[in-house]
Scaffold this motif. Structure first.
Motif, PDB file in Angstrom:
ATOM      1  N   LEU A   1      79.438  37.628  58.344  1.00  0.00           N
ATOM      2  CA  LEU A   1      78.299  37.580  57.429  1.00  0.00           C
ATOM      3  C   LEU A   1      77.677  38.949  57.191  1.00  0.00           C
ATOM      4  N   HIS A   2      77.343  39.617  58.279  1.00  0.00           N
ATOM      5  CA  HIS A   2      76.648  40.909  58.191  1.00  0.00           C
ATOM      6  C   HIS A   2      77.366  41.942  59.059  1.00  0.00           C
ATOM      7  N   LEU A   3      77.047  43.208  58.826  1.00  0.00           N
ATOM      8  CA  LEU A   3      77.623  44.257  59.682  1.00  0.00           C
ATOM      9  C   LEU A   3      77.320  43.972  61.159  1.00  0.00           C
TER      10      LEU A   3
ATOM     11  N   ALA B   1      68.581  32.169  48.040  1.00  0.00           N
ATOM     12  CA  ALA B   1      67.754  31.197  48.754  1.00  0.00           C
ATOM     13  C   ALA B   1      66.863  31.876  49.792  1.00  0.00           C
ATOM     14  N   ARG B   2      67.211  33.101  50.185  1.00  0.00           N
ATOM     15  CA  ARG B   2      66.437  33.758  51.228  1.00  0.00           C
ATOM     16  C   ARG B   2      65.381  34.719  50.677  1.00  0.00           C
ATOM     17  N   ARG B   3      65.314  34.859  49.374  1.00  0.00           N
ATOM     18  CA  ARG B   3      64.367  35.839  48.808  1.00  0.00           C
ATOM     19  C   ARG B   3      62.897  35.488  49.074  1.00  0.00           C
TER      20      ARG B   3
ATOM     21  N   GLY C   1      70.070  25.505  56.656  1.00  0.00           N
ATOM     22  CA  GLY C   1      70.308  26.914  56.330  1.00  0.00           C
ATOM     23  C   GLY C   1      71.731  27.164  55.849  1.00  0.00           C
ATOM     24  N   LEU C   2      71.971  28.412  55.470  1.00  0.00           N
ATOM     25  CA  LEU C   2      73.277  28.781  54.906  1.00  0.00           C
ATOM     26  C   LEU C   2      74.319  28.979  56.003  1.00  0.00           C
ATOM     27  N   VAL C   3      75.529  28.536  55.740  1.00  0.00           N
ATOM     28  CA  VAL C   3      76.665  28.936  56.579  1.00  0.00           C
ATOM     29  C   VAL C   3      77.781  29.404  55.637  1.00  0.00           C
TER      30      VAL C   3
ATOM     31  N   PRO D   1      64.801  27.411  55.500  1.00  0.00           N
ATOM     32  CA  PRO D   1      65.552  27.054  56.707  1.00  0.00           C
ATOM     33  C   PRO D   1      66.049  28.261  57.496  1.00  0.00           C
ATOM     34  N   ASP D   2      66.295  29.392  56.798  1.00  0.00           N
ATOM     35  CA  ASP D   2      66.813  30.578  57.488  1.00  0.00           C
ATOM     36  C   ASP D   2      65.719  31.597  57.833  1.00  0.00           C
ATOM     37  N   GLY D   3      64.460  31.210  57.667  1.00  0.00           N
ATOM     38  CA  GLY D   3      63.361  32.159  57.869  1.00  0.00           C
ATOM     39  C   GLY D   3      63.297  32.749  59.264  1.00  0.00           C
TER      40      GLY D   3
ATOM     41  N   GLY E   1      68.758  43.052  56.116  1.00  0.00           N
ATOM     42  CA  GLY E   1      68.598  43.889  57.308  1.00  0.00           C
ATOM     43  C   GLY E   1      69.731  43.735  58.310  1.00  0.00           C
ATOM     44  N   GLY E   2      70.364  42.560  58.336  1.00  0.00           N
ATOM     45  CA  GLY E   2      71.471  42.337  59.265  1.00  0.00           C
ATOM     46  C   GLY E   2      72.671  43.221  58.973  1.00  0.00           C
ATOM     47  N   ASP E   3      72.664  43.853  57.812  1.00  0.00           N
ATOM     48  CA  ASP E   3      73.767  44.748  57.448  1.00  0.00           C
ATOM     49  C   ASP E   3      73.497  46.186  57.860  1.00  0.00           C
TER      50      ASP E   3
ATOM     51  N   GLY F   1      79.257  41.923  51.748  1.00  0.00           N
ATOM     52  CA  GLY F   1      78.798  40.541  51.841  1.00  0.00           C
ATOM     53  C   GLY F   1      77.491  40.377  51.075  1.00  0.00           C
ATOM     54  N   ARG F   2      76.382  40.474  51.792  1.00  0.00           N
ATOM     55  CA  ARG F   2      75.060  40.268  51.198  1.00  0.00           C
ATOM     56  C   ARG F   2      74.438  41.573  50.677  1.00  0.00           C
ATOM     57  N   THR F   3      75.091  42.688  50.943  1.00  0.00           N
ATOM     58  CA  THR F   3      74.539  43.989  50.533  1.00  0.00           C
ATOM     59  C   THR F   3      75.504  44.620  49.536  1.00  0.00           C
TER      60      THR F   3
ATOM     61  N   VAL G   1      64.601  36.768  60.874  1.00  0.00           N
ATOM     62  CA  VAL G   1      63.637  37.658  60.234  1.00  0.00           C
ATOM     63  C   VAL G   1      64.178  39.081  60.057  1.00  0.00           C
ATOM     64  N   GLU G   2      65.155  39.440  60.873  1.00  0.00           N
ATOM     65  CA  GLU G   2      65.723  40.793  60.756  1.00  0.00           C
ATOM     66  C   GLU G   2      66.229  41.095  59.346  1.00  0.00           C
ATOM     67  N   ASP G   3      66.641  40.039  58.648  1.00  0.00           N
ATOM     68  CA  ASP G   3      67.262  40.267  57.338  1.00  0.00           C
ATOM     69  C   ASP G   3      66.271  40.672  56.255  1.00  0.00           C
ATOM     70  N   THR G   4      64.960  40.564  56.548  1.00  0.00           N
ATOM     71  CA  THR G   4      63.969  40.803  55.491  1.00  0.00           C
ATOM     72  C   THR G   4      63.638  42.284  55.279  1.00  0.00           C
TER      73      THR G   4
ATOM     74  N   THR H   1      70.370  39.656  67.531  1.00  0.00           N
ATOM     75  CA  THR H   1      69.708  40.729  66.774  1.00  0.00           C
ATOM     76  C   THR H   1      68.853  40.163  65.633  1.00  0.00           C
ATOM     77  N   CYS H   2      69.347  39.105  64.986  1.00  0.00           N
ATOM     78  CA  CYS H   2      68.689  38.701  63.738  1.00  0.00           C
ATOM     79  C   CYS H   2      67.405  37.908  63.954  1.00  0.00           C
ATOM     80  N   LEU H   3      67.109  37.562  65.208  1.00  0.00           N
ATOM     81  CA  LEU H   3      65.906  36.769  65.478  1.00  0.00           C
ATOM     82  C   LEU H   3      64.644  37.626  65.610  1.00  0.00           C
TER      83      LEU H   3
ATOM     84  N   LYS I   1      75.136  28.372  65.652  1.00  0.00           N
ATOM     85  CA  LYS I   1      75.733  27.383  64.733  1.00  0.00           C
ATOM     86  C   LYS I   1      75.365  27.676  63.282  1.00  0.00           C
ATOM     87  N   MET I   2      74.282  28.447  63.090  1.00  0.00           N
ATOM     88  CA  MET I   2      73.853  28.808  61.732  1.00  0.00           C
ATOM     89  C   MET I   2      74.219  30.262  61.421  1.00  0.00           C
ATOM     90  N   GLU I   3      75.175  30.786  62.167  1.00  0.00           N
ATOM     91  CA  GLU I   3      75.690  32.149  61.945  1.00  0.00           C
ATOM     92  C   GLU I   3      74.682  33.230  62.327  1.00  0.00           C
TER      93      GLU I   3
HETATM   94  N1  LIG Z   1      71.198  39.166  60.635  1.00  0.00           N
HETATM   95  C1  LIG Z   1      71.814  37.998  60.802  1.00  0.00           C
HETATM   96  O1  LIG Z   1      72.852  37.922  61.443  1.00  0.00           O
HETATM   97  N2  LIG Z   1      71.312  36.938  60.179  1.00  0.00           N
HETATM   98  C2  LIG Z   1      71.849  35.643  60.265  1.00  0.00           C
HETATM   99  C3  LIG Z   1      71.520  34.841  59.049  1.00  0.00           C
HETATM  100  C4  LIG Z   1      72.107  33.462  59.103  1.00  0.00           C
HETATM  101  C5  LIG Z   1      71.725  32.596  57.930  1.00  0.00           C
HETATM  102  N3  LIG Z   1      72.214  31.262  58.132  1.00  0.00           N
HETATM  103  C6  LIG Z   1      72.248  33.148  56.610  1.00  0.00           C
HETATM  104  O2  LIG Z   1      73.361  32.799  56.242  1.00  0.00           O
HETATM  105  O3  LIG Z   1      71.559  33.901  55.953  1.00  0.00           O
END
Ligand SMILES: NC(=O)NCCC[C@H](N)C(=O)O
Length: 258
Positions: free
Chosen positions: A162-164, A86-88, A18-20, A61-63, A116-118, A132-134, A66-69, A247-249, A241-243
Motif C-alpha cells: 500500500l505505502h512505502l 474516501a480518506r480526504r 475501511g479500504l483494503v 473507517p480509516d481515520g 504520509g504512509g509513503d 500507489g497513493r502518492t 492518522v499518519e497518512d494525513t 507506524t500508521c497509527l 487486517k485493514m492493511e
Molecule cells: N500508513 C499506513 O500504512 N496506513 C494504512 C492505511 C490502511 C487503510 N485501510 C487504507 O487503505 O488507507
C-alpha cells in the motif's frame, strides 16, 4: 526545547468498512481494535511520548491511520491530499491539530496526491513512495515545500504494498529494514537489512534504542534484539487486517519546538 508528541485518533466503530487493496478482506473485531489501540497509546506514553488525540471521526473507517494525513518536518506540516478519495475528509481535523501545536502549514493540492504512509524520514532525507497513493505531483509539491528547509526528497518506487512504509522503515542508525518480497528496490537505500517477516519491516523509534513493533513479527524482534535494540511488541492484529501497521497509527512529532 524540543518535545516528543504523537498525534493519534481512536478507531471508528466502522473500522471494518475501511479500504483494503493488496490483501483479502477478513472479519475485524471493532471492540478488540479499540482495546489494541488503547494499549498502543499507553506504550507511546510509557516511553515518554505525550499523546494528542485528534477528534474521533466515526464516519471515516480509516481515520485511525492518522499518519497518512500529513508529513511534518520540525515545525512545518505538509497536509496530505490522500490518493484514496474516501480518506480526504480526514485531513481537516489533522490540520487543526497541528496548527494548534504551532506548526506552519503547507498543503498538497490538486492534481497532487500524497499520503504520509509513503514518506520515510531518515535524518534530513525523505524517501517518498511513488506508485500507489502518492503521485509525481505530490512528490514535486512536497519537494517544493521542504527542500528550502534543507531536506532532500528522494522518490522511490512502490508497487507491491500500500505505502512505502508498508514495505520499509528504518532502525535508529538509519539502516532501512524490509521484507524482500515486498520491496521494489532495496538498492534505493544506502544500507538495507532484510527481515524475515512482513510486519517485521515496521518499527516506530521510541527513543533510547526501543522499537515499537507488531507482536506478529517475533523473528524480526529477535534479529533487532541481537543488534542491540529493545523491541516493544504490541498486538495490532485488527489493524493489520485493514492493511495498517504500527507506524500508521500515529504521527510522531520529534522536533517540535514547544
Ligand atoms: N500508513 C499506513 O500504512 N496506513 C494504512 C492505511 C490502511 C487503510 N485501510 C487504507 O487503505 O488507507
Amino acid at each position: 526545547m524540543t518535545s516528543r508528541r504523537a498525534l493519534v485518533r481512536r478507531p471508528s466503530p466502522r473500522l471494518a468498512d475501511g479500504l483494503v487493496t493488496h490483501i483479502d478482506r477478513t472479519p475485524v473485531d471493532a471492540a478488540l481494535a479499540l482495546r489494541q489501540w488503547e494499549v498502543y497509546v499507553v506504550a507511546l506514553r510509557a516511553h515518554g511520548w505525550e499523546t494528542v488525540e485528534l477528534p474521533p471521526l466515526d464516519d471515516c473507517p480509516d481515520g485511525v491511520f492518522v499518519e497518512d494525513t500529513m508529513v511534518v518536518h520540525r515545525n512545518v506540516a505538509v497536509i496530505a491530499r490522500p490518493g484514496a478519495e474516501a480518506r480526504r475528509p480526514e485531513t481537516a481535523t489533522a490540520e487543526e491539530a497541528v496548527t494548534g501545536l504551532g506548526c506552519s502549514l503547507n498543503r498538497i493540492r490538486e492534481p497532487g496526491t500524497l499520503e504520509g504512509g509513503d514518506v520515510l524520514k531518515i535524518g534530513d532525507t525523505l524517501y517518498v513512495g511513488r506508485g500507489g497513493r502518492t503521485n509525481g505531483d505530490g512528490v514535486r509539491q512536497l519537494r517544493a515545500a521542504l527542500e528550502p528547509l534543507g531536506v532532500r526528497v528522494v522518490a522511490v518506487p512502490v508497487s507491491k504494498v500500500l505505502h512505502l512504509k508498508s514495505a520499509v522503515t528504518a532502525l535508529p542508525d538509519g539502516t532501512v529494514i524490509g521484507y524482500p518480497p515486498l520491496v521494489d528496490d532495496p538498492n534505493a537505500f544506502p544500507r538495507f537489512l532484510p527481515v524475515p517477516e512482513e510486519s517485521g519491516a515496521h518499527v516506530v523509534l521510541l527513543g533510547g534504542g526501543k522499537l515499537l513493533m507488531a507482536q506478529s513479527a517475533p523473528r524480526s524482534a529477535e534479529l533487532f534484539a541481537d543488534l542491540g535494540y529493545e523491541p516493544v511488541p504490541v498486538d495490532i492484529s485488527e489493524f493489520e487486517k485493514m492493511e495498517g501497521c504500527v507506524t500508521c497509527l500515529s504521527v510522531r512529532l520529534r522536533e517540535l519546538y514547544a
